[in-house]
Write a protein that holds these residues in place. Structure first.
Motif, PDB file in Angstrom:
ATOM      1  N   SER B 158       0.830  -1.205   0.000  1.00 21.59           N
ATOM      2  CA  SER B 158       0.000   0.000   0.000  1.00 21.59           C
ATOM      3  C   SER B 158       0.867   1.260   0.000  1.00 21.59           C
ATOM      4  O   SER B 158       0.427   2.341  -0.316  1.00 21.59           O
ATOM      5  CB  SER B 158      -0.907  -0.003   1.230  1.00 21.59           C
ATOM      6  OG  SER B 158      -0.098  -0.058   2.388  1.00 21.59           O
ATOM      7  N   LYS B 159       2.123   1.079   0.360  1.00 20.18           N
ATOM      8  CA  LYS B 159       3.020   2.242   0.366  1.00 20.18           C
ATOM      9  C   LYS B 159       3.663   2.401  -1.001  1.00 20.18           C
ATOM     10  O   LYS B 159       4.421   1.529  -1.450  1.00 20.18           O
ATOM     11  CB  LYS B 159       4.127   2.043   1.406  1.00 20.18           C
ATOM     12  CG  LYS B 159       3.618   2.032   2.835  1.00 20.18           C
ATOM     13  CD  LYS B 159       4.747   1.599   3.758  1.00 20.18           C
ATOM     14  CE  LYS B 159       4.242   1.469   5.179  1.00 20.18           C
ATOM     15  NZ  LYS B 159       5.039   0.518   5.953  1.00 20.18           N
ATOM     16  N   VAL B 160       3.357   3.509  -1.634  1.00 21.21           N
ATOM     17  CA  VAL B 160       3.902   3.750  -2.965  1.00 21.21           C
ATOM     18  C   VAL B 160       5.426   3.753  -2.929  1.00 21.21           C
ATOM     19  O   VAL B 160       6.086   3.232  -3.821  1.00 21.21           O
ATOM     20  CB  VAL B 160       3.400   5.098  -3.503  1.00 21.21           C
ATOM     21  CG1 VAL B 160       4.021   5.396  -4.849  1.00 21.21           C
ATOM     22  CG2 VAL B 160       1.902   5.100  -3.600  1.00 21.21           C
ATOM     23  N   TYR B 161       5.947   4.322  -1.854  1.00 22.37           N
ATOM     24  CA  TYR B 161       7.399   4.438  -1.702  1.00 22.37           C
ATOM     25  C   TYR B 161       8.069   3.078  -1.853  1.00 22.37           C
ATOM     26  O   TYR B 161       9.101   2.940  -2.510  1.00 22.37           O
ATOM     27  CB  TYR B 161       7.700   5.041  -0.329  1.00 22.37           C
ATOM     28  CG  TYR B 161       9.158   5.222  -0.035  1.00 22.37           C
ATOM     29  CD1 TYR B 161       9.861   6.278  -0.605  1.00 22.37           C
ATOM     30  CD2 TYR B 161       9.834   4.352   0.810  1.00 22.37           C
ATOM     31  CE1 TYR B 161      11.201   6.455  -0.343  1.00 22.37           C
ATOM     32  CE2 TYR B 161      11.177   4.525   1.093  1.00 22.37           C
ATOM     33  CZ  TYR B 161      11.858   5.579   0.514  1.00 22.37           C
ATOM     34  OH  TYR B 161      13.179   5.757   0.779  1.00 22.37           O
ATOM     35  N   VAL B 162       7.482   2.095  -1.239  1.00 24.29           N
ATOM     36  CA  VAL B 162       8.046   0.751  -1.295  1.00 24.29           C
ATOM     37  C   VAL B 162       7.705   0.090  -2.629  1.00 24.29           C
ATOM     38  O   VAL B 162       8.537  -0.577  -3.240  1.00 24.29           O
ATOM     39  CB  VAL B 162       7.501  -0.095  -0.126  1.00 24.29           C
ATOM     40  CG1 VAL B 162       7.915  -1.546  -0.288  1.00 24.29           C
ATOM     41  CG2 VAL B 162       8.014   0.457   1.186  1.00 24.29           C
ATOM     42  N   ARG B 163       6.479   0.315  -3.083  1.00 26.07           N
ATOM     43  CA  ARG B 163       6.014  -0.397  -4.265  1.00 26.07           C
ATOM     44  C   ARG B 163       6.852  -0.042  -5.492  1.00 26.07           C
ATOM     45  O   ARG B 163       7.290  -0.895  -6.243  1.00 26.07           O
ATOM     46  CB  ARG B 163       4.547  -0.076  -4.505  1.00 26.07           C
ATOM     47  CG  ARG B 163       3.882  -1.055  -5.434  1.00 26.07           C
ATOM     48  CD  ARG B 163       2.383  -0.960  -5.325  1.00 26.07           C
ATOM     49  NE  ARG B 163       1.899   0.284  -5.887  1.00 26.07           N
ATOM     50  CZ  ARG B 163       0.832   0.948  -5.421  1.00 26.07           C
ATOM     51  NH1 ARG B 163       0.174   0.501  -4.388  1.00 26.07           N
ATOM     52  NH2 ARG B 163       0.457   2.071  -5.990  1.00 26.07           N
ATOM     53  N   LYS B 164       7.092   1.245  -5.657  1.00 25.29           N
ATOM     54  CA  LYS B 164       7.836   1.634  -6.859  1.00 25.29           C
ATOM     55  C   LYS B 164       9.252   1.057  -6.830  1.00 25.29           C
ATOM     56  O   LYS B 164       9.798   0.662  -7.866  1.00 25.29           O
ATOM     57  CB  LYS B 164       7.864   3.162  -7.004  1.00 25.29           C
ATOM     58  CG  LYS B 164       8.688   3.877  -5.961  1.00 25.29           C
ATOM     59  CD  LYS B 164       8.694   5.378  -6.156  1.00 25.29           C
ATOM     60  CE  LYS B 164       9.622   6.036  -5.144  1.00 25.29           C
ATOM     61  NZ  LYS B 164       9.498   7.481  -5.068  1.00 25.29           N
ATOM     62  N   LYS B 165       9.814   0.973  -5.622  1.00 29.51           N
ATOM     63  CA  LYS B 165      11.163   0.412  -5.550  1.00 29.51           C
ATOM     64  C   LYS B 165      11.149  -1.091  -5.819  1.00 29.51           C
ATOM     65  O   LYS B 165      12.048  -1.626  -6.467  1.00 29.51           O
ATOM     66  CB  LYS B 165      11.770   0.704  -4.181  1.00 29.51           C
ATOM     67  CG  LYS B 165      11.918   2.206  -3.977  1.00 29.51           C
ATOM     68  CD  LYS B 165      12.999   2.575  -3.012  1.00 29.51           C
ATOM     69  CE  LYS B 165      13.186   4.092  -3.079  1.00 29.51           C
ATOM     70  NZ  LYS B 165      14.395   4.552  -2.440  1.00 29.51           N
ATOM     71  N   ALA B 166      10.108  -1.723  -5.328  1.00 35.63           N
ATOM     72  CA  ALA B 166       9.996  -3.163  -5.572  1.00 35.63           C
ATOM     73  C   ALA B 166       9.867  -3.423  -7.079  1.00 35.63           C
ATOM     74  O   ALA B 166      10.410  -4.411  -7.598  1.00 35.63           O
ATOM     75  CB  ALA B 166       8.796  -3.722  -4.823  1.00 35.63           C
ATOM     76  N   ILE B 167       9.166  -2.533  -7.751  1.00 34.06           N
ATOM     77  CA  ILE B 167       9.001  -2.713  -9.203  1.00 34.06           C
ATOM     78  C   ILE B 167      10.356  -2.651  -9.902  1.00 34.06           C
ATOM     79  O   ILE B 167      10.668  -3.461 -10.772  1.00 34.06           O
ATOM     80  CB  ILE B 167       8.046  -1.639  -9.759  1.00 34.06           C
ATOM     81  CG1 ILE B 167       6.640  -1.864  -9.215  1.00 34.06           C
ATOM     82  CG2 ILE B 167       8.033  -1.674 -11.275  1.00 34.06           C
ATOM     83  CD1 ILE B 167       5.688  -0.722  -9.486  1.00 34.06           C
ATOM     84  N   ALA B 168      11.166  -1.672  -9.492  1.00 42.58           N
ATOM     85  CA  ALA B 168      12.484  -1.561 -10.120  1.00 42.58           C
ATOM     86  C   ALA B 168      13.316  -2.806  -9.844  1.00 42.58           C
ATOM     87  O   ALA B 168      14.076  -3.261 -10.700  1.00 42.58           O
ATOM     88  CB  ALA B 168      13.192  -0.310  -9.616  1.00 42.58           C
ATOM     89  N   VAL B 169      13.170  -3.341  -8.648  1.00 43.80           N
ATOM     90  CA  VAL B 169      13.984  -4.506  -8.288  1.00 43.80           C
ATOM     91  C   VAL B 169      13.499  -5.751  -9.027  1.00 43.80           C
ATOM     92  O   VAL B 169      14.291  -6.616  -9.396  1.00 43.80           O
ATOM     93  CB  VAL B 169      13.955  -4.731  -6.759  1.00 43.80           C
ATOM     94  CG1 VAL B 169      14.681  -6.013  -6.396  1.00 43.80           C
ATOM     95  CG2 VAL B 169      14.594  -3.557  -6.054  1.00 43.80           C
ATOM     96  N   ILE B 170      12.198  -5.813  -9.296  1.00 42.09           N
ATOM     97  CA  ILE B 170      11.671  -7.023  -9.910  1.00 42.09           C
ATOM     98  C   ILE B 170      12.305  -7.254 -11.276  1.00 42.09           C
ATOM     99  O   ILE B 170      12.471  -8.392 -11.717  1.00 42.09           O
ATOM    100  CB  ILE B 170      10.117  -6.973 -10.000  1.00 42.09           C
ATOM    101  CG1 ILE B 170       9.549  -8.393 -10.089  1.00 42.09           C
ATOM    102  CG2 ILE B 170       9.649  -6.204 -11.212  1.00 42.09           C
ATOM    103  CD1 ILE B 170       9.630  -9.150  -8.818  1.00 42.09           C
TER     104      ILE B 170
END
Lengths: 173, 973
Positions: B158-170
């Motif tokens: 739910s935290k955009v801050y984390v989500r966007k970073k996770a996307i880059a890592v994926i």
């Protein structure tokens, strides 16, 4: 993706270096000596460039095919981005601008010394902008917010330590 | 508690990172010393049990490593320890150290999986951030596999801050561990569709990377991207989407049609140069068929070109370069700017302009453009000068000198280039001189002229960059000396004292060439005399000669040194055209020769070799080469010995008669002539181009243990062998066999060797096999492309011996009639594709595996959305149907559906052949039948994935049969 971000001063001393990509040939992250060598050769090219010319450099010999290099000078520092065809050259220049603006906000009137003495904070700022070679954030307000939050956390955890440490160690004698 | 105490003392007096930096700044001169002292401290401190001390030590070490390049791999375990601290400040230091210093081979990576897992699941988003950042750098296959579940969770955080970073890592995780695609792909796509700008931006970035590697797999997502293209207002995202479309559009014409308008709209409206440039680039790379869009792009490019900002100018030129091949008009329209940019102060702009100028070159304007460029090169700095030269050389030699009509012009241009002071393109010019010489017969006279001009100029010998060119010039003028105006002058040039500045390899070429020139002169001289008294009978000659000798004395002696006319009349025909011309002219001017001889004190004219001039020639050569007999360079020594040996022999016979004056000398003269003639014959043999593969077709003569010798060479000349494989092999007549015993062994073999750089062992090998190589540095891909000119002959005579074969092929080349100069373009010997090496096979890379996985994920996706839950691994007919639909969309709609389909199959098979090497090389020519066979094979290796691919194959096959089936109803929007 972005392959590397370098900040080098006018004397060729690196002030920040972050490599995002494993080297193609050996599939190992660049060992420190190799990175230093790359920085030196980039600097060699940079300082041979006259002023007021375009900010692009053919970087194929240094960073492999399909690599581009954009640099810009801010005061005494060269900011260098190395990236591949998935990035736009002009956008990279804009990103550099955003990076410097953010630094400026974080250190209020940033100068080379700020980068020298704030090694880990500068990394924190850069990590907010770029992660794994991908640009994630370009708004300096957002970046500053996150970095401030991180600093606050850091301080808080350190403040806890200062007192307990002295107390904890004394009795143990 | 001593350790605690010491650790306390340590921490009390520990330098912080700030202290270290200050210290470094104060110790600028003794920096290394200071660093090594600090390292000592760090090594002590980092072992401390106090995490605070430890982490500060690690921080300092990280700094030294990152900024000063100090190795810190030894501290990896400490970094792991600190990463696991519960205190955020420590953790941060630990993670920074890890992400800056760890690599795939760091052993402790095995230990951090759990720590990463813990931090990825942390409730503190900044701790998650640390772990994500670290993972993005150090992701290994193991880490990617083990942490996929955590990332899967984070992708819908739910935290955009984390989500966007996770996307880059994926993206990194996908790259390492393809099976994670199946788990996470859907969530990634959801982020693309989501309302949040940041996550969408990150997801678009990831798709841009993925699509750059294999666009086809992402075609089904085109509607999503289209929506973003139309709706999004963020330039960053738009740029990435444009990049995605740039790779997708060429695969799907309807998609291209769809996006043209929005892109043009963007181009018109946007104020951001970066976005505008991306639009231009997209149009010119992928939407080249849409005339109006291209026009718009060109007009926008013109704005870039006229901008003062050299960045924009440079990018504008780059855009033109991309257009170049398809839209030449775009360049021509901007010709003026381009030419002007050649003298820009910015080297990037200059280079781009140069490249553009070269794309404008055609058969009609090549002379003009080269003239302009050469003038530029004289004015510009050395670096750019050489850039110009190399692009001229490259463009003109492209595709067997395709655009060159006037070879005389081009050859003299090469000569001119060599004289440009900054020229460093010696190697290229060298190989082109020789290449043209071999390929273009008509260019040889001009080549010899140019070669002579180069060889004769003593100033050039001092420039090491030109040595290659000089070697080529010397070889050409020696090999085709019959075209030389003045062989005497040439010999003088080849033997001039300054040749001692040459490297030994080039010098030996010089010596060999001088040998050829010398032989040519002697031959002409002897032939001259013979031709002069062609009708006289032996008796008359025998009686007449002594008189003349006695009467006229030394100066006119040359007249009477004529041998008996034993030489058959065919001899003239055998000899090179130049020589036969010469013979004719002598006959015509016969009288003049005899009577005018005394006045010819410096007889340099080609047609008049007097006895005196010949003796002078011999003396000169002897003097120049004498000192080289002691040379330490084997090649030089050997070659000069050969020449000197010949000179001594000839001298005896030419000067001898004066003293002996009996009929003996007749015989001697005859002997000399005979010998010279044989050598000359050897030299006048055309060096025929032989394809590299020709040797294989030659049957091995009995008793020859080829393999053994070559194996020896293999070990001795491991590297040289590599070179010879790629270089052209020149065969020439093995004279030793055919001429039998009439020649002294001393001269036959060695003398005939073409002037090449070699070592004694290699020449030994050559002698043995009668094979000669061009110098290895001249090896050039072009040489591989020689025609099997003598193929038919080779095949006809397969039963014969090597020598005979070679001889035959030689003969097939020798009796060439002089081509008429009226021809518009001389013949350039070249070859059809036959010998060209097969293009390197397509690499089977992880990307292919990756996009295979993506395809699966996408198909799986659509399955779930269309049909109700299908158990994984079972292939229901519905599923196949669907798979077919979305996969064959791209290929079948293409105009050349069959071709595309085939390419697709090739790709597909290579993608799937992980560990199944036998199918890996699907040639594009393979037809449906074999494909089906392949499918059959694959079937027994079934998994849910292969079965899907099978359907894919089926789809392609059916495409080949039924060209147009409207399967894509709502492909877009």
């Amino acid at each position: 993706m972005i392959k590397a971000v370098l900040v080098i001063n006018g004397m060729g001393k690196p002030r920040l270096s972050k490599f995002y990509e494993f080297q193609e040939d050996d599939h190992a992250m660049q060992p420190p000596e190799k990175q230093q060598e790359l920085i030196r050769s980039v600097y060699g090219v940079l300082c041979s460039r006259p002023e007021n010319v375009s900010n692009f450099i053919q970087s194929n010999p240094l960073f492999g095919l399909d690599s581009r290099l954009v640099y810009r000078t801010f005061a005494s520092l060269y900011f260098v981005f190395i990236f591949d065809s998935s990035e736009n050259e002009l956008a990279m220049l804009d990103l550099m601008q955003a990076f410097v603006e953010t630094l400026d906000k974080c250190f209020s009137n940033v100068c080379e010394l700020d980068l020298v003495f704030n090694f880990s904070k500068v990394h924190a700022i850069l990590d907010e902008i770029i992660l794994g070679g991908q640009v994630l954030e370009t708004s300096s307000a957002e970046i500053v917010k996150a970095v401030d939050e991180i600093s606050r956390l850091e301080k808080a955890s350190n403040a806890m330590t200062l007192v307990p440490k002295s107390i904890a160690t004394w009795p143990s004698r | 508690m001593a350790t605690t105490a010491s650790s306390f003392m340590d921490s009390l007096f520990q330098r912080t990172l700030d202290d270290l930096i200050k210290g470094l700044r104060h110790n600028l001169i003794g920096e290394q010393l200071f660093i090594s002292k600090s390292l000592e401290d760090i090594r002590k401190e980092i072992k401390s049990t106090d995490l605070q001390t430890k982490s500060i030590a690690l921080e300092k070490l990280t700094y030294l490593s990152s900024i000063h390049g100090i190795d810190m791999s030894w501290a990896a375990f400490h970094a792991v320890e600190i990463m696991s601290s519960s205190r955020f400040s420590h953790k941060k230091i630990g993670y920074l150290a890890a992400s800056l210093s760890f690599n795939e081979s760091t052993e402790v990576l095995l230990l951090i999986t759990n720590q990463l897992r813990k931090d990825l699941s942390s409730t503190n988003e900044f701790e998650v951030n640390l772990a994500l950042e670290c993972l993005s750098v150090i992701a290994t296959i193991d880490l990617a596999r083990d942490l996929t579940p955590e990332l899967f969770t984070l992708l819908s955080s739910s935290k955009v801050y984390v989500r966007k970073k996770a996307i880059a890592v994926i993206f990194k995780v996908f790259e390492k561990y393809q099976d994670s695609v199946g788990v996470c792909f859907k969530r990634l796509v959801e982020n693309l569709e989501g309302s949040d700008g940041k996550s969408m931006s990150a997801a678009v970035g990831v798709f841009c990377e993925l699509a750059a590697k294999d666009p086809r797999a992402y075609l089904p997502l085109a509607p999503e991207f289209y929506r973003i293209l139309v709706d999004c207002r963020n330039n960053w995202v738009l740029i990435k989407v444009l990049k995605i479309f740039a790779s997708l559009a060429p695969l799907e014409p309807r998609l291209a049609k769809r996006i043209v308008e929005p892109i043009c709209e963007l181009m018109r409206k946007t104020g951001a140069k970066s976005l505008l440039f991306e639009c231009i680039r997209t149009v010119v790379t992928s939407l080249g068929e849409y005339e109006s869009a291209v026009r718009l792009a060109v007009s926008k490019t013109r704005e870039f070109l006229s901008d003062d900002d050299s960045n924009l100018k440079y990018l504008g030129l780059q855009a033109l370069t991309i257009m170049g091949p398809k839209h030449l008009w775009a360049i021509l329209e901007n010709k003026e700017v381009v030419i002007k940019s050649l003298s820009d102060t910015d080297s990037n702009v200059k280079l781009a302009a140069l490249r553009l100028v070269m794309t404008m070159v055609s058969e009609d304007n090549v002379i003009e453009i080269c003239r302009v460029l050469l003038n530029y090169s004289l004015k510009s700095d050395p670096e750019f000068c050489n850039e110009i030269l190399s692009s001229i050389l490259f463009t003109c030699s492209r595709n067997f000198y395709e655009i060159i009509v006037d070879f005389d012009w081009y050859v003299s241009l090469l000569g001119e280039m060599s004289r440009i002071p900054n020229c460093q393109k010696g190697e290229e010019i060298e190989s082109q001189l020789i290449d043209i010489c071999l390929r273009v017969e008509d260019a040889r006279p001009e080549l010899v002229r140019v070669g002579r001009d180069l060889v004769i100029d003593p100033a050039l010998l001092g420039n090491p960059f030109l040595h290659g060119i000089l070697s080529a010039a010397a070889w050409v003028s020696g090999e085709y000396v019959e075209f030389a105006k003045s062989p005497f002058e040439l010999l003088e040039a080849l033997l001039q004292p300054r040749t001692n500045l040459l490297p030994s390899s080039v010098r030996s070429v010089y010596i060999q060439s001088s040998f050829k020139v010398l032989v040519f002169c002697l031959h002409s001289y002897l032939l001259n005399n013979e031709a002069h008294i062609p009708s006289s009978s032996p008796e008359k000659l025998a009686s007449g000669v002594p008189d003349t000798v006695l009467g006229d004395g030394f100066l006119e002696a040359s007249v009477i040194t004529a041998p008996k006319s034993i030489v058959e009349s065919e001899h003239d025909a055998d000899f090179s055209p130049g020589a036969s011309n010469h013979g004719v002219s002598v006959e015509n001017d016969g009288e003049d020769v005899i009577h005018g001889q005394t006045s010819l004190s410096v007889p340099l004219e080609k047609d008049y070799f007097t006895r005196e001039s010949i003796i002078k020639l011999l003396d000169m050569s002897e003097m120049a080469l004498g000192p080289l007999l002691e040379s330490h360079e084997v090649e030089i020594q050997e070659r000069s010995r050969n020449v000197i040996g010949l000179i001594e022999l000839i001298k005896q016979e030419i000067t001898g008669p004066l003293v002996k004056k009996e009929t003996d000398d007749m015989r001697d003269e005859f002997k000399a002539l005979n010998m010279i003639r044989l050598i000359c014959d050897g030299f006048s043999e055309e060096l025929g181009p032989v394809p590299v593969t020709a040797q294989e077709r030659v049957p091995v003569p009995e008793g020859l243990t080829l393999v053994e010798n070559l194996c020896d060479l293999d070990t001795i000349f491991a590297d040289m062998n590599l070179l010879t494989q790629s270089s052209l092999i020149l065969g020439t007549l093995n004279l030793g066999e055919t001429t039998g015993g009439s020649l002294s062994d001393l001269q036959t073999k060695d003398d005939l060797e073409p002037a090449t750089e070699s070592t004694s062992l290699l020449s030994e090998h050559r002698k043995r096999h009668g094979l000669y190589y061009l110098p290895s540095e001249k090896s050039n891909s072009l040489y591989n492309a020689y025609p099997p000119a003598n193929d038919s002959l080779l095949q006809q005579n397969e039963n014969d011996h090597v020598d005979d074969l070679v001889k035959l092929t030689e003969q097939s080349l020798v009796p060439k009639k002089k081509p008429s100069h009226a021809k518009p373009r001389p013949v350039v010997v070249k070859l059809d594709e036959g010998d060209v090496p097969i293009t390197s096979r397509k690499l089977e890379s992880e990307e292919n595996l990756l996009s295979g996985a993506v395809r699966d994920a996408l198909l799986g996706n659509e399955d779930k959305s269309t049909s109700a839950k299908v158990p994984c691994g079972k292939s229901s007919s519905k599923r196949i149907e669907k798979g077919k639909q979305s996969v064959d969309v791209p290929s079948e709609s293409n105009d050349n559906a069959a071709d595309k389909g085939k390419a697709d199959v090739g790709k597909g098979s290579s993608r799937r052949s992980k560990g199944r090497g036998k199918e890996r090389k699907h040639k594009s020519g393979v037809k449906g039948g074999t494909q089906r066979e392949g499918n059959g094979q694959r079937e027994n290796l079934k998994s849910s994935r292969t079965s899907k691919h099978k359907t894919h194959h089926g789809a392609v096959d059916s495409v080949n049969v039924i060209p147009q089936t409207p399967v894509i109803p709502d492909f877009l929007l």
